[in-house]
Design a protein around this motif. Structure first.
Motif, PDB file in Angstrom:
ATOM      1  N   LEU A  47       0.841  -1.192   0.000  1.00  0.00           N
ATOM      2  CA  LEU A  47       0.000   0.000   0.000  1.00  0.00           C
ATOM      3  C   LEU A  47       0.878   1.245   0.000  1.00  0.00           C
ATOM      4  O   LEU A  47       1.938   1.263   0.632  1.00  0.00           O
ATOM      5  CB  LEU A  47      -0.887   0.024   1.249  1.00  0.00           C
ATOM      6  CG  LEU A  47      -1.816  -1.168   1.454  1.00  0.00           C
ATOM      7  CD1 LEU A  47      -2.444  -1.110   2.835  1.00  0.00           C
ATOM      8  CD2 LEU A  47      -2.878  -1.209   0.386  1.00  0.00           C
ATOM      9  N   GLU A  51      -2.818   5.218   0.778  1.00  0.00           N
ATOM     10  CA  GLU A  51      -3.736   4.075   0.888  1.00  0.00           C
ATOM     11  C   GLU A  51      -3.752   3.529   2.311  1.00  0.00           C
ATOM     12  O   GLU A  51      -4.808   3.175   2.837  1.00  0.00           O
ATOM     13  CB  GLU A  51      -3.322   2.969  -0.085  1.00  0.00           C
ATOM     14  CG  GLU A  51      -3.515   3.327  -1.535  1.00  0.00           C
ATOM     15  CD  GLU A  51      -2.855   2.357  -2.481  1.00  0.00           C
ATOM     16  OE1 GLU A  51      -3.405   2.181  -3.580  1.00  0.00           O
ATOM     17  OE2 GLU A  51      -1.790   1.778  -2.151  1.00  0.00           O
ATOM     18  N   TRP A  52      -2.580   3.458   2.940  1.00  0.00           N
ATOM     19  CA  TRP A  52      -2.476   2.978   4.321  1.00  0.00           C
ATOM     20  C   TRP A  52      -3.270   3.889   5.262  1.00  0.00           C
ATOM     21  O   TRP A  52      -4.006   3.415   6.118  1.00  0.00           O
ATOM     22  CB  TRP A  52      -1.012   2.899   4.726  1.00  0.00           C
ATOM     23  CG  TRP A  52      -0.784   2.472   6.145  1.00  0.00           C
ATOM     24  CD1 TRP A  52      -0.247   3.225   7.142  1.00  0.00           C
ATOM     25  CD2 TRP A  52      -1.077   1.201   6.739  1.00  0.00           C
ATOM     26  NE1 TRP A  52      -0.187   2.512   8.308  1.00  0.00           N
ATOM     27  CE2 TRP A  52      -0.697   1.257   8.084  1.00  0.00           C
ATOM     28  CE3 TRP A  52      -1.634   0.028   6.257  1.00  0.00           C
ATOM     29  CZ2 TRP A  52      -0.846   0.184   8.952  1.00  0.00           C
ATOM     30  CZ3 TRP A  52      -1.788  -1.045   7.128  1.00  0.00           C
ATOM     31  CH2 TRP A  52      -1.391  -0.960   8.458  1.00  0.00           C
ATOM     32  N   HIS A  54      -5.802   5.816   4.526  1.00  0.00           N
ATOM     33  CA  HIS A  54      -7.236   5.623   4.268  1.00  0.00           C
ATOM     34  C   HIS A  54      -7.741   4.331   4.900  1.00  0.00           C
ATOM     35  O   HIS A  54      -8.828   4.302   5.483  1.00  0.00           O
ATOM     36  CB  HIS A  54      -7.530   5.621   2.767  1.00  0.00           C
ATOM     37  CG  HIS A  54      -7.468   6.970   2.142  1.00  0.00           C
ATOM     38  ND1 HIS A  54      -8.412   7.952   2.345  1.00  0.00           N
ATOM     39  CD2 HIS A  54      -6.557   7.502   1.308  1.00  0.00           C
ATOM     40  CE1 HIS A  54      -8.085   9.028   1.671  1.00  0.00           C
ATOM     41  NE2 HIS A  54      -6.953   8.790   1.030  1.00  0.00           N
ATOM     42  N   LEU A  55      -6.948   3.249   4.784  1.00  0.00           N
ATOM     43  CA  LEU A  55      -7.338   1.980   5.382  1.00  0.00           C
ATOM     44  C   LEU A  55      -7.475   2.112   6.894  1.00  0.00           C
ATOM     45  O   LEU A  55      -8.473   1.664   7.474  1.00  0.00           O
ATOM     46  CB  LEU A  55      -6.315   0.892   5.038  1.00  0.00           C
ATOM     47  CG  LEU A  55      -6.549  -0.470   5.699  1.00  0.00           C
ATOM     48  CD1 LEU A  55      -7.860  -1.078   5.247  1.00  0.00           C
ATOM     49  CD2 LEU A  55      -5.375  -1.401   5.416  1.00  0.00           C
ATOM     50  N   ARG A  58     -10.618   4.022   7.798  1.00  0.00           N
ATOM     51  CA  ARG A  58     -11.821   3.201   7.633  1.00  0.00           C
ATOM     52  C   ARG A  58     -11.958   2.172   8.757  1.00  0.00           C
ATOM     53  O   ARG A  58     -13.055   1.961   9.273  1.00  0.00           O
ATOM     54  CB  ARG A  58     -11.790   2.477   6.289  1.00  0.00           C
ATOM     55  CG  ARG A  58     -11.872   3.355   5.068  1.00  0.00           C
ATOM     56  CD  ARG A  58     -13.263   3.912   4.904  1.00  0.00           C
ATOM     57  NE  ARG A  58     -14.224   2.845   4.789  1.00  0.00           N
ATOM     58  CZ  ARG A  58     -15.118   2.744   3.847  1.00  0.00           C
ATOM     59  NH1 ARG A  58     -15.181   3.642   2.908  1.00  0.00           N
ATOM     60  NH2 ARG A  58     -15.981   1.754   3.843  1.00  0.00           N
ATOM     61  N   LEU A  59     -10.865   1.526   9.116  1.00  0.00           N
ATOM     62  CA  LEU A  59     -10.917   0.509  10.166  1.00  0.00           C
ATOM     63  C   LEU A  59     -11.276   1.122  11.525  1.00  0.00           C
ATOM     64  O   LEU A  59     -11.999   0.506  12.314  1.00  0.00           O
ATOM     65  CB  LEU A  59      -9.580  -0.218  10.268  1.00  0.00           C
ATOM     66  CG  LEU A  59      -9.246  -1.132   9.089  1.00  0.00           C
ATOM     67  CD1 LEU A  59      -7.828  -1.666   9.226  1.00  0.00           C
ATOM     68  CD2 LEU A  59     -10.243  -2.260   8.968  1.00  0.00           C
TER      69      LEU A  59
END
Length: 62
Positions: A47, A51-52, A54-55, A58-59
């Protein structure tokens, strides 16, 4: 796998039996994520830092 990953870190939420998700920074600035249950350390999800982030966002909002 395009980046070299060192210093893998286990999740604080890992199972006591050792099955876990591990994360490491890559030599190219990417973040690597792997599953210790996969049976091989060669399977890595790469990632970008964006991206990391954003992940993780979200988590945390699940």
């Amino acid at each position: 796998m395009s980046a070299k990953y060192n210093h893998w870190h286990k999740s604080r939420h890992s199972d006591p039996n050792g099955d876990c998700v591990e994360v490491a920074k890559g030599s190219g600035g990417t973040i690597g994520v792997r599953d210790s249950k996969a049976g091989t350390p060669d399977i890595v999800l790469e990632l970008s830092r964006t991206e990391w982030a954003h992940l993780l966002t979200r988590l945390r909002n699940v």
